[in-house]
Write a protein that holds these residues in place. Structure first.
Motif, PDB file in Angstrom:
ATOM      1  N   LEU B  10       0.840  -1.191   0.000  1.00 63.10           N
ATOM      2  CA  LEU B  10       0.000   0.000   0.000  1.00 63.10           C
ATOM      3  C   LEU B  10       0.883   1.253   0.000  1.00 63.10           C
ATOM      4  CD1 LEU B  10      -3.002   0.640   0.078  1.00 63.10           C
ATOM      5  CD2 LEU B  10      -2.842   0.814   2.554  1.00 63.10           C
ATOM      6  N   PHE B  13       1.966   2.863  -3.073  1.00 59.95           N
ATOM      7  CA  PHE B  13       1.033   3.759  -3.753  1.00 59.95           C
ATOM      8  C   PHE B  13       0.782   5.044  -2.993  1.00 59.95           C
ATOM      9  CE2 PHE B  13      -0.152   1.577  -7.431  1.00 59.95           C
ATOM     10  CZ  PHE B  13       0.257   0.295  -7.161  1.00 59.95           C
ATOM     11  N   LEU B  14       0.806   4.936  -1.672  1.00 61.28           N
ATOM     12  CA  LEU B  14       0.433   6.098  -0.878  1.00 61.28           C
ATOM     13  C   LEU B  14       1.655   6.917  -0.480  1.00 61.28           C
ATOM     14  CD1 LEU B  14      -2.218   4.395   1.378  1.00 61.28           C
ATOM     15  CD2 LEU B  14      -2.491   5.469  -0.851  1.00 61.28           C
ATOM     16  N   HIS B 155      -2.394   7.923  -7.892  1.00 61.04           N
ATOM     17  CA  HIS B 155      -3.722   7.355  -7.643  1.00 61.04           C
ATOM     18  C   HIS B 155      -4.675   8.318  -6.959  1.00 61.04           C
ATOM     19  CE1 HIS B 155      -3.473   3.334  -9.133  1.00 61.04           C
ATOM     20  NE2 HIS B 155      -2.204   3.403  -8.882  1.00 61.04           N
ATOM     21  N   MET B 160      -2.841  12.851  -6.205  1.00 58.32           N
ATOM     22  CA  MET B 160      -3.193  12.529  -4.831  1.00 58.32           C
ATOM     23  C   MET B 160      -3.738  13.759  -4.139  1.00 58.32           C
ATOM     24  SD  MET B 160      -2.329   9.359  -4.350  1.00 58.32           S
ATOM     25  CE  MET B 160      -2.200   9.301  -2.570  1.00 58.32           C
ATOM     26  N   HIS B 162      -3.671  13.954  -0.757  1.00 60.68           N
ATOM     27  CA  HIS B 162      -3.191  13.938   0.627  1.00 60.68           C
ATOM     28  C   HIS B 162      -2.598  15.271   1.068  1.00 60.68           C
ATOM     29  CE1 HIS B 162      -3.581   9.717   1.907  1.00 60.68           C
ATOM     30  NE2 HIS B 162      -3.735   9.566   0.619  1.00 60.68           N
TER      31      HIS B 162
END
Ligand SMILES: [Cu+2]
Lengths: 194, 166
Positions: B10, B13-14, B155, B160, B162
């Motif tokens: 994960l 991707f993050l 993504h 993103m 974020h």
């Protein structure tokens, strides 16, 4: 002749109004009925979690259903990555959401292959089965797919790329489009999970 | 252990894409005949993903068109030149049977969501931060080797979120 016209004109008006009624009311009504049936039907597949995947599986908790295949260059990996991001953003709220990745390519996508492919996104279940059952599921979910031959003995699959959302009664709610804006996708998911 | 691996996956991707811009390694520009190839890269594969996409920008400063007719890499059993598109909500992909024409004086861009070099029958993963070497063949200009930096995909819709509205 005028006598005949007297019949034709009202008859024409009647047909026209029947058409209007069909367009304005009956057709959307029927379309809505069809949409409510999305995901229902006779198909029997197997999940990478070892559980059967049939229409009954959509009951009991909200689900997101995506059709794809492991040899997919762009759309399927992107969507899986997006799903991981949604889960991360939703946090605990996402724990109720089940995600099914149904293959349109049962020829290559065995349970092992699919399990390895989806396994890195928590909670995503890969779904495969007999080709005929996959076709039946595609019909039930109104998913388009088509095998496209390539050179070197290879092939690819054209396919619908929507994530279909179902409520805990197994009723279709709405789709999330490919690369839909993150905030809109999250709003749809929060609605579904609330 | 399995959960730890998932967490690590994960993170692929993050993890900190905000820094991607300044840290992103660029492909060394190469020329072959009147053709300049630049801004090449390949997408990192997901765990167990058997295919991948490569991308590059080709500028033809010459007087005549040339055609990209083949591509190969040690990492892939088969490589082809493809075009993908979204038609309504359907993903379609086709092989460019006659190759990809680069008209005289024009630039053709291979990029995600469209034209790409398709890695198939991968012998191993494409790992973010590493390079993958491919040889592309033009009908007239001949062969040229490209070193494509491997990058992870962005993504969550358009990049993103974020970092707020960055
Ligand atoms: Cu392709």
């Amino acid at each position: 002749m005028p006598g005949l016209l007297r019949i034709i004109i009202p008859a024409g008006a009647l047909v026209a109004s029947a058409v209007l009624v069909w367009l304005a009311w009956l057709q959307p009504y029927l379309a809505e009925q069809d949409v409510l049936k999305l995901g229902h039907g006779d198909y029997s597949l197997i999940g990478t979690d070892g559980q059967p995947f049939t229409a009954a599986r959509l009951q009991g908790a909200p689900s997101a259903v995506f059709f794809g295949f492991t040899h997919c260059p762009e759309v399927c990996p992107t969507t899986l990555g997006d799903i991981a991001v949604w889960q991360d953003e939703l946090g605990d709220a996402a724990s109720d959401l089940r995600v099914f990745f149904v293959t349109v390519d049962p020829e290559r996508d065995t349970t092992e292959m699919l399990g390895d492919y989806v396994g890195w996104v928590p909670g995503v279940v890969g779904v495969t089965g007999d080709a005929a059952e996959i076709r039946a599921a595609e019909k039930a979910f109104r998913i388009y797919s088509r095998k496209i031959p390539l050179s070197d003995g290879e092939y690819t699959m054209d396919h619908s790329a929507l994530v279909l959302l179902f409520d805990d009664n197994g009723r279709f709610v709405e789709p999330i489009g490919y690369q839909e804006d993150l905030d809109r996708a999250l709003a749809k998911l929060r609605r579904l999970l609330s | 252990m399995k959960n730890l691996m998932k967490f690590a996956a994960l993170l692929m991707f993050l993890g900190a894409p905000a820094m991607a811009d300044d840290k992103m390694s660029m492909m060394q520009e190469v020329t072959v005949g009147p053709l300049t190839l630049s801004d090449g890269f390949a997408h990192a594969t997901l765990p167990n993903q058997p295919v991948a996409g490569g991308f590059v920008t080709i500028t033809n400063t010459g007087e005549a068109a040339d055609t990209l007719i083949a591509v190969q890499s040690d990492l892939a059993g088969v490589m082809q030149i493809h075009e993908m598109a979204m038609q309504d909500d359907t993903m379609v992909m086709r092989e460019l049977d006659g190759g990809l024409i680069v008209p005289a004086g024009e630039t053709v861009t291979l990029e995600p969501g469209g034209l790409h070099l398709m890695f198939m029958q991968l012998n191993g993963p494409l790992i973010d931060g590493e390079d993958v070497t491919v040889t592309v063949t033009f009908q007239d200009a001949g062969d040229v080797e490209l070193t494509l930096p491997v990058r992870k995909k962005m993504h969550g819709g358009h990049g993103m979120s974020h970092d707020g509205d960055s």
